[in-house]
Write a protein that holds these residues in place. Structure first.
Motif, mmCIF file in Angstrom:
data_model
loop_
_atom_site.group_PDB
_atom_site.id
_atom_site.type_symbol
_atom_site.label_atom_id
_atom_site.label_comp_id
_atom_site.label_asym_id
_atom_site.label_seq_id
_atom_site.Cartn_x
_atom_site.Cartn_y
_atom_site.Cartn_z
ATOM 1 N N ALA A 52 82.538 41.799 -33.635
ATOM 2 C CA ALA A 52 81.248 41.507 -34.259
ATOM 3 C C ALA A 52 80.141 41.424 -33.216
ATOM 4 O O ALA A 52 79.015 41.882 -33.448
ATOM 5 C CB ALA A 52 81.332 40.195 -35.042
ATOM 6 N N LEU A 53 80.443 40.859 -32.061
ATOM 7 C CA LEU A 53 79.439 40.763 -30.999
ATOM 8 C C LEU A 53 79.121 42.143 -30.435
ATOM 9 O O LEU A 53 77.957 42.450 -30.133
ATOM 10 C CB LEU A 53 79.948 39.843 -29.893
ATOM 11 N N LEU A 54 80.136 42.992 -30.303
ATOM 12 C CA LEU A 54 79.911 44.358 -29.843
ATOM 13 C C LEU A 54 79.083 45.132 -30.859
ATOM 14 O O LEU A 54 78.189 45.904 -30.492
ATOM 15 C CB LEU A 54 81.248 45.059 -29.599
ATOM 16 N N HIS A 55 79.361 44.926 -32.141
ATOM 17 C CA HIS A 55 78.565 45.569 -33.199
ATOM 18 C C HIS A 55 77.094 45.160 -33.096
ATOM 19 O O HIS A 55 76.196 45.999 -33.199
ATOM 20 C CB HIS A 55 79.127 45.186 -34.564
ATOM 21 N N TYR A 56 76.861 43.881 -32.880
ATOM 22 C CA TYR A 56 75.482 43.392 -32.729
ATOM 23 C C TYR A 56 74.795 44.067 -31.542
ATOM 24 O O TYR A 56 73.646 44.499 -31.631
ATOM 25 C CB TYR A 56 75.501 41.872 -32.546
ATOM 26 N N SER A 57 75.510 44.179 -30.429
ATOM 27 C CA SER A 57 74.932 44.795 -29.235
ATOM 28 C C SER A 57 74.596 46.267 -29.464
ATOM 29 O O SER A 57 73.509 46.733 -29.107
ATOM 30 C CB SER A 57 75.907 44.653 -28.066
ATOM 31 N N LEU A 58 75.510 47.003 -30.074
ATOM 32 C CA LEU A 58 75.281 48.432 -30.305
ATOM 33 C C LEU A 58 74.178 48.675 -31.325
ATOM 34 O O LEU A 58 73.419 49.641 -31.218
ATOM 35 C CB LEU A 58 76.580 49.099 -30.756
ATOM 36 N N GLU A 59 74.077 47.798 -32.337
ATOM 37 C CA GLU A 59 73.007 47.941 -33.311
ATOM 38 C C GLU A 59 71.644 47.698 -32.668
ATOM 39 O O GLU A 59 70.657 48.368 -32.986
ATOM 40 C CB GLU A 59 73.218 46.962 -34.470
ATOM 41 N N ASN A 60 71.574 46.740 -31.758
ATOM 42 C CA ASN A 60 70.327 46.518 -31.024
ATOM 43 C C ASN A 60 69.933 47.755 -30.242
ATOM 44 O O ASN A 60 68.760 48.144 -30.208
ATOM 45 C CB ASN A 60 70.488 45.327 -30.077
ATOM 46 N N LYS A 61 70.917 48.376 -29.605
ATOM 47 C CA LYS A 61 70.640 49.588 -28.827
ATOM 48 C C LYS A 61 70.210 50.731 -29.737
ATOM 49 O O LYS A 61 69.262 51.465 -29.434
ATOM 50 C CB LYS A 61 71.879 49.976 -28.021
ATOM 51 N N ARG A 62 70.899 50.896 -30.854
ATOM 52 C CA ARG A 62 70.562 51.985 -31.783
ATOM 53 C C ARG A 62 69.157 51.840 -32.337
ATOM 54 O O ARG A 62 68.434 52.823 -32.514
ATOM 55 C CB ARG A 62 71.577 52.014 -32.930
ATOM 56 N N LEU A 63 68.745 50.612 -32.610
ATOM 57 C CA LEU A 63 67.429 50.348 -33.194
ATOM 58 C C LEU A 63 66.336 50.212 -32.141
ATOM 59 O O LEU A 63 65.180 49.987 -32.491
ATOM 60 C CB LEU A 63 67.488 49.078 -34.047
ATOM 61 N N GLY A 64 66.699 50.329 -30.877
ATOM 62 C CA GLY A 64 65.706 50.199 -29.820
ATOM 63 C C GLY A 64 65.205 48.783 -29.632
ATOM 64 O O GLY A 64 64.039 48.567 -29.307
ATOM 65 N N LEU A 65 66.113 47.800 -29.814
ATOM 66 C CA LEU A 65 65.721 46.395 -29.753
ATOM 67 C C LEU A 65 66.304 45.684 -28.541
ATOM 68 O O LEU A 65 66.268 44.457 -28.468
ATOM 69 C CB LEU A 65 66.180 45.664 -31.018
ATOM 70 N N THR A 66 66.866 46.443 -27.595
ATOM 71 C CA THR A 66 67.462 45.805 -26.431
ATOM 72 C C THR A 66 66.393 45.148 -25.585
ATOM 73 O O THR A 66 65.249 45.589 -25.540
ATOM 74 C CB THR A 66 68.219 46.830 -25.584
ATOM 75 N N HIS A 67 66.800 44.072 -24.906
ATOM 76 C CA HIS A 67 65.867 43.341 -24.071
ATOM 77 C C HIS A 67 65.480 44.180 -22.861
ATOM 78 O O HIS A 67 66.271 44.947 -22.341
ATOM 79 C CB HIS A 67 66.482 42.032 -23.588
ATOM 80 N N GLY A 68 64.279 43.987 -22.395
ATOM 81 C CA GLY A 68 63.788 44.682 -21.222
ATOM 82 C C GLY A 68 62.578 43.968 -20.676
ATOM 83 O O GLY A 68 62.242 42.866 -21.116
ATOM 84 N N PRO A 69 61.889 44.589 -19.713
ATOM 85 C CA PRO A 69 60.692 43.960 -19.178
ATOM 86 C C PRO A 69 59.650 43.767 -20.265
ATOM 87 O O PRO A 69 59.642 44.494 -21.263
ATOM 88 C CB PRO A 69 60.206 44.971 -18.131
ATOM 89 N N PRO A 70 58.766 42.777 -20.131
ATOM 90 C CA PRO A 70 57.686 42.598 -21.106
ATOM 91 C C PRO A 70 56.871 43.863 -21.279
ATOM 92 O O PRO A 70 56.775 44.692 -20.375
ATOM 93 C CB PRO A 70 56.845 41.474 -20.487
ATOM 94 N N ARG A 71 56.267 44.016 -22.449
ATOM 95 C CA ARG A 71 55.523 45.240 -22.752
ATOM 96 C C ARG A 71 54.405 45.500 -21.758
ATOM 97 O O ARG A 71 54.119 46.624 -21.388
ATOM 98 C CB ARG A 71 54.952 45.143 -24.169
ATOM 99 N N ARG A 72 53.758 44.435 -21.291
ATOM 100 C CA ARG A 72 52.669 44.616 -20.338
ATOM 101 C C ARG A 72 53.183 45.241 -19.051
ATOM 102 O O ARG A 72 52.562 46.124 -18.491
ATOM 103 C CB ARG A 72 52.019 43.262 -20.054
ATOM 104 N N LEU A 73 54.377 44.792 -18.595
ATOM 105 C CA LEU A 73 54.951 45.346 -17.383
ATOM 106 C C LEU A 73 55.374 46.783 -17.603
ATOM 107 O O LEU A 73 55.177 47.634 -16.740
ATOM 108 C CB LEU A 73 56.150 44.504 -16.951
#
Length: 279
Positions: free
Chosen positions: A216-237
């Motif tokens: 279930a945790l892996l599913h959550y991680s892959l869904e974030n990646k598929r939807l473009g919701l993975t964490h990254g630098p702030p938008r301003r950066l």
């Protein structure tokens, strides 16, 4: 002079390979039997409901809950949340369905690329949009509605993880948050993201911590990646990086051309980043 078409030429650094047209059979590796398949958690026989089953309740029950769900908050904050509940559930009540979950799924706010619920706020009323978002945060934390990942992340909550923990009254979840806070080698944004991701995974899959499996945790991680919701630098950066304006404290190139972003925790800055900054 020999013909260039019949002479094999090589460079000093790269000698050309002759590959066999018959593909070789891949031997099984020691990881073959240890792979984890991504899959959402199965719905538990008794889904979490910290305030009881409110799936078929009237609008009055969520409005009353808005006043008492977080007792430490000011009366003004609870009244604004109560106003948001009336607007949100008043809108959902006009949609088809027997439960709030069915009406939520029919609203379009649970789809991919869905808009935030704040668009329902009146433009002429200053706090309508924030009140609506506050009401939705309560609705998710109280498990009245189980959103999809895209439906959840379409809304920008100032804080979700800690209010969610307070409502669940789960000793295991309390222990997890304490363990994360004790990891002082992590910066405050990273600790907040760990707690936010867990709260988001439990909310969107409709489960308690005891039901969260590796799959279930892996599913959550892959869904974030598929939807473009993975964490990254702030938008301003990210914007500064795209336009070549890194600044003196921006990412520094390392050997090999990679870039490492270093987050530094300012001891004088006690403000926790919002879920929008965690993107």
């Amino acid at each position: 002079m020999p013909s260039r078409t019949t002479v094999e030429t090589y460079t000093v650094r790269n000698r050309r390979q002759k590959y066999d047209e018959t593909p070789r059979r891949k031997e099984p590796t020691r990881f073959s039997s240890a792979s984890v398949k991504a899959a959402p958690a199965p719905r538990p026989d008794k889904p979490p409901a910290p305030f009881g089953d409110l799936s078929r309740a009237g609008v009055t029950e969520p409005c009353d809950l808005a006043r008492v769900i977080w007792p430490s908050q000011t009366r003004s904050g609870s009244e604004k949340r109560r106003a948001g509940v009336r607007m949100l559930f008043g809108h959902l009540a006009t949609l088809p369905g027997d439960t709030w979950q069915e009406r939520w799924e029919a609203s379009g706010f649970d789809d991919e690329n869905a808009p935030p619920v704040s668009i329902l706020g009146r433009q002429t009323v200053r706090y309508d949009r924030s009140n609506m978002t506050s009401a939705l945060r309560m609705t998710f934390a109280a498990r009245i509605i189980q959103p999809s990942l895209s439906g959840f992340r379409a809304n920008k909550f100032i804080d979700y993880a800690e209010p969610f923990r307070q409502v669940q009254k789960d000793p295991g979840l309390d222990e997890f948050f304490e363990t994360v806070d004790d990891q002082r080698h992590l910066t405050a944004p990273h600790r907040l993201r760990a707690k936010f991701d867990l709260a988001c995974a439990l909310t969107t899959q409709g489960i308690a911590l005891e039901h969260l499996t590796p799959s279930a945790l892996l599913h959550y991680s892959l869904e974030n990646k598929r939807l473009g919701l993975t964490h990254g630098p702030p938008r301003r950066l990210r914007s500064r990086r795209l336009h070549g304006h890194e600044g003196s404290r921006g990412p520094r190139p390392r050997a090999g051309g990679t870039v490492q972003q270093r987050y530094r925790e300012d001891p004088h800055d006690r403000r926790l980043p919002t879920s929008q900054e965690c993107e």
